[in-house]
Design a protein around this motif. Structure first.
Motif, PDB file in Angstrom:
ATOM      1  N   ASP A 201       0.803  -1.225   0.000  1.00  0.00           N
ATOM      2  CA  ASP A 201       0.000   0.000   0.000  1.00  0.00           C
ATOM      3  C   ASP A 201       0.834   1.273   0.000  1.00  0.00           C
ATOM      4  N   LYS A 202       2.007   1.248   0.638  1.00  0.00           N
ATOM      5  CA  LYS A 202       2.856   2.427   0.743  1.00  0.00           C
ATOM      6  C   LYS A 202       4.299   2.021   0.491  1.00  0.00           C
ATOM      7  N   VAL A 203       5.127   2.987   0.087  1.00  0.00           N
ATOM      8  CA  VAL A 203       6.549   2.720  -0.103  1.00  0.00           C
ATOM      9  C   VAL A 203       7.319   3.426   1.008  1.00  0.00           C
ATOM     10  N   TYR A 204       8.010   2.643   1.811  1.00  0.00           N
ATOM     11  CA  TYR A 204       8.736   3.120   2.975  1.00  0.00           C
ATOM     12  C   TYR A 204      10.240   3.141   2.705  1.00  0.00           C
ATOM     13  N   VAL A 205      10.932   3.961   3.483  1.00  0.00           N
ATOM     14  CA  VAL A 205      12.385   3.872   3.541  1.00  0.00           C
ATOM     15  C   VAL A 205      12.766   3.787   5.014  1.00  0.00           C
ATOM     16  N   HIS A 206      13.635   2.834   5.331  1.00  0.00           N
ATOM     17  CA  HIS A 206      14.047   2.568   6.709  1.00  0.00           C
ATOM     18  C   HIS A 206      15.557   2.698   6.851  1.00  0.00           C
ATOM     19  N   SER A 207      15.982   2.896   8.090  1.00  0.00           N
ATOM     20  CA  SER A 207      17.379   2.707   8.475  1.00  0.00           C
ATOM     21  C   SER A 207      17.463   1.424   9.289  1.00  0.00           C
ATOM     22  N   VAL A 258      12.811   2.506  11.638  1.00  0.00           N
ATOM     23  CA  VAL A 258      13.821   1.451  11.621  1.00  0.00           C
ATOM     24  C   VAL A 258      13.208   0.128  11.160  1.00  0.00           C
ATOM     25  N   THR A 259      14.077  -0.795  10.801  1.00  0.00           N
ATOM     26  CA  THR A 259      13.607  -2.076  10.273  1.00  0.00           C
ATOM     27  C   THR A 259      14.356  -3.240  10.917  1.00  0.00           C
ATOM     28  N   GLY A 260      13.813  -4.439  10.726  1.00  0.00           N
ATOM     29  CA  GLY A 260      14.419  -5.648  11.255  1.00  0.00           C
ATOM     30  C   GLY A 260      15.549  -6.152  10.381  1.00  0.00           C
ATOM     31  N   SER A 261      15.983  -7.374  10.660  1.00  0.00           N
ATOM     32  CA  SER A 261      17.192  -7.920  10.026  1.00  0.00           C
ATOM     33  C   SER A 261      16.885  -8.933   8.938  1.00  0.00           C
ATOM     34  N   ALA A 276      20.051   1.977   3.942  1.00  0.00           N
ATOM     35  CA  ALA A 276      18.660   2.374   3.774  1.00  0.00           C
ATOM     36  C   ALA A 276      17.961   1.226   3.076  1.00  0.00           C
ATOM     37  N   TYR A 277      16.755   0.945   3.500  1.00  0.00           N
ATOM     38  CA  TYR A 277      16.002  -0.196   2.973  1.00  0.00           C
ATOM     39  C   TYR A 277      14.667   0.324   2.464  1.00  0.00           C
ATOM     40  N   VAL A 278      14.416   0.128   1.175  1.00  0.00           N
ATOM     41  CA  VAL A 278      13.159   0.555   0.554  1.00  0.00           C
ATOM     42  C   VAL A 278      12.264  -0.657   0.384  1.00  0.00           C
ATOM     43  N   GLU A 279      11.012  -0.558   0.864  1.00  0.00           N
ATOM     44  CA  GLU A 279      10.059  -1.649   0.697  1.00  0.00           C
ATOM     45  C   GLU A 279       8.645  -1.092   0.633  1.00  0.00           C
ATOM     46  N   SER A 280       7.771  -1.824  -0.056  1.00  0.00           N
ATOM     47  CA  SER A 280       6.359  -1.458  -0.106  1.00  0.00           C
ATOM     48  C   SER A 280       5.575  -2.402   0.794  1.00  0.00           C
ATOM     49  N   THR A 281       4.864  -1.828   1.744  1.00  0.00           N
ATOM     50  CA  THR A 281       4.088  -2.634   2.685  1.00  0.00           C
ATOM     51  C   THR A 281       3.077  -1.716   3.362  1.00  0.00           C
ATOM     52  N   ASN A 282       2.640  -2.063   4.591  1.00  0.00           N
ATOM     53  CA  ASN A 282       1.710  -1.198   5.308  1.00  0.00           C
ATOM     54  C   ASN A 282       1.882  -1.408   6.817  1.00  0.00           C
ATOM     55  N   GLY A 287      -1.080  -6.635  12.224  1.00  0.00           N
ATOM     56  CA  GLY A 287      -1.027  -7.944  11.596  1.00  0.00           C
ATOM     57  C   GLY A 287      -0.945  -9.085  12.582  1.00  0.00           C
ATOM     58  N   LYS A 288      -0.559 -10.220  12.081  1.00  0.00           N
ATOM     59  CA  LYS A 288      -0.503 -11.437  12.887  1.00  0.00           C
ATOM     60  C   LYS A 288       0.388 -11.258  14.107  1.00  0.00           C
ATOM     61  N   ASP A 289       1.487 -10.525  13.951  1.00  0.00           N
ATOM     62  CA  ASP A 289       2.413 -10.298  15.057  1.00  0.00           C
ATOM     63  C   ASP A 289       2.545  -8.817  15.391  1.00  0.00           C
ATOM     64  N   GLY A 290       1.482  -8.062  15.161  1.00  0.00           N
ATOM     65  CA  GLY A 290       1.495  -6.650  15.507  1.00  0.00           C
ATOM     66  C   GLY A 290       1.830  -5.757  14.327  1.00  0.00           C
ATOM     67  N   PHE A 291       2.288  -4.545  14.642  1.00  0.00           N
ATOM     68  CA  PHE A 291       2.569  -3.544  13.608  1.00  0.00           C
ATOM     69  C   PHE A 291       4.016  -3.697  13.130  1.00  0.00           C
ATOM     70  N   ASP A 292       4.260  -4.741  12.357  1.00  0.00           N
ATOM     71  CA  ASP A 292       5.627  -5.051  11.946  1.00  0.00           C
ATOM     72  C   ASP A 292       5.850  -4.973  10.441  1.00  0.00           C
ATOM     73  N   GLY A 293       4.820  -4.563   9.684  1.00  0.00           N
ATOM     74  CA  GLY A 293       4.987  -4.423   8.242  1.00  0.00           C
ATOM     75  C   GLY A 293       4.885  -5.708   7.461  1.00  0.00           C
ATOM     76  N   TYR A 294       4.502  -6.805   8.109  1.00  0.00           N
ATOM     77  CA  TYR A 294       4.380  -8.069   7.379  1.00  0.00           C
ATOM     78  C   TYR A 294       3.055  -8.190   6.641  1.00  0.00           C
ATOM     79  N   SER A 295       2.078  -7.372   6.986  1.00  0.00           N
ATOM     80  CA  SER A 295       0.835  -7.302   6.219  1.00  0.00           C
ATOM     81  C   SER A 295       0.990  -6.163   5.226  1.00  0.00           C
ATOM     82  N   GLN A 296       0.991  -6.506   3.943  1.00  0.00           N
ATOM     83  CA  GLN A 296       1.338  -5.498   2.938  1.00  0.00           C
ATOM     84  C   GLN A 296       0.178  -4.640   2.467  1.00  0.00           C
TER      85      GLN A 296
END
Length: 369
Positions: A201-207, A258-261, A276-282, A287-296
């Motif tokens: 749904d959105k394109v994020y950038v993380h450290s 920030v993002t995970g490993s 920097a890590y670019v990903e599209s998610t939401n 989600g299943k394990d909270g607000f962790d970006g695994y539900s896109q």
């Protein structure tokens, strides 16, 4: 190696892949226009089972075929290309894979790496790895094509296609270990990771996470936000405030931005390189394990039942799909284009534009090391 302008390439047919490059270009098109159109073509050549390669699982012939395709494309653009072979073990699985490294510049200068893994997973579910991670590789190829005529003065730009990411970041781990063994890690100014950059749904950038990843040595770990902030600034300049990259807010376990490993950036952060890590998610979905970006996505087709009001499943005990795209039957171009008409191409194009802006003008966004 002789270098030549990429727009003068003849049409070519790679017999093992049966893939044809576009061969007619309007003279008045800009580099950006050309590369936007080609990025989606590259995605089809990578992820379509009918027009290209399709699923590309680690250690398989299809993964090898994909490595050959990527190498061929970089060479066609005029880059110096190196194959870095490695063996891997993952549980009971053993195999061979390789990284494809492309460079056109002075490697003694501070080097910015743009990386993307080319293997896929979950073929048994029907996944063709379109968003994970055909999109990242397709955009990287389009960016590499554009930069041949727009190389920056004070930085070296390197592109790396990583193998065997889906079974434990094998390619990036090997690449970073090799850099460290040759005492070259200190020359890496930053690493940008393109993984699942289109579809969500959105394109994020993380450290990198503010807390060192478990497998890292804390005295070497780097969670600097400079490259994340540079990409955010470039996205504002290119896409405007309404369409810029998103920095996710604070969530339990994930402080702001920030993002995970779980992707190839982790190997670099552990070695002391700003990422920097670019990903599209939401990240706004519980989600299943909270607000962790695994539900896109919130799209109904990706849920058994989605509760719009509470941004989560109607019934967490019975929910099966959880808004997931990657590693599922929805990670294929026919499904993505049906569910999100035009989204994948638009996000792909936007990412290409932003990175062309950043990598052709790094001094505008970064300070030299």
């Amino acid at each position: 190696m002789k270098y030549f302008h990429p727009l003068a390439l003849p049409c070519f047919l790679t017999s093992s892949l049966l893939l044809v490059t576009p061969c007619s270009l309007a003279a008045n098109q800009t580099n950006t226009d050309i590369n936007e159109k080609r990025a989606y073509t590259y995605l089809k050549q990578l992820a379509s089972p009918t027009e290209g390669i399709g699923a590309r699982e680690a250690g398989t012939e299809k993964e090898q075929q994909t490595a050959s395709y990527i190498k061929t494309m970089f060479e066609k653009f005029g880059y110096q290309v190196t194959e870095q072979n490695f063996s891997f073990k993952s549980g009971k699985m053993e195999g061979e894979s390789k990284n494809i490294i492309a460079q056109w510049g002075d490697s003694t200068k501070p080097t910015i790496i743009l990386g993307a893994h080319y293997d896929s997973t979950a073929m048994k579910t029907g996944s063709m790895g379109a968003t994970d991670n055909g999109a990242g590789v397709a955009a990287m190829l389009a960016i590499a094509e554009a930069l041949t005529t727009q190389l920056p003065k004070n930085y070296n730009i390197r592109f790396v296609a990583f193998g065997a990411e889906e079974i434990g970041l094998k390619g990036s781990n090997h690449y970073v270990s090799d850099l460290s063994a040759r005492n070259e890690i200190g020359n890496i100014a930053a690493m940008i990771n393109f993984d699942t950059i289109a579809g969500g749904d959105k394109v994020y950038v993380h450290s990198a996470h503010s807390t060192p990843y478990k497998r890292c040595k804390s005295d070497e770990y780097n969670s600097d936000t400079s490259m994340r902030n540079a990409l955010l600034s470039a996205s504002i300049n290119v896409l405007g405030e309404d369409n810029k990259y998103v920095i996710h807010p604070d969530y339990a376990g994930y402080p702001e931005g920030v993002t995970g490993s779980w992707s190839d950036h982790a190997s670099f952060a552990c070695a002391g390189v700003p990422i920097a890590y670019v990903e599209s998610t939401n990240f706004s979905i519980n989600g299943k394990d909270g607000f962790d970006g695994y539900s896109q996505s919130t799209k109904e087709k990706l849920w058994t039942c989605y509760d719009q009001k509470n941004a989560t499943a109607c019934d967490k005990k019975t929910e099966k799909n959880w808004g997931n795209i990657w590693h599922t039957q929805f990670d294929r171009l026919d499904q993505l284009n049906e569910i999100f008409p035009g989204r994948v191409k638009q996000q792909l194009d936007n990412n290409v534009d932003v990175l062309i802006e950043l990598l052709t003008n790094p001094d505008k966004y970064l300070s030299l090391k």
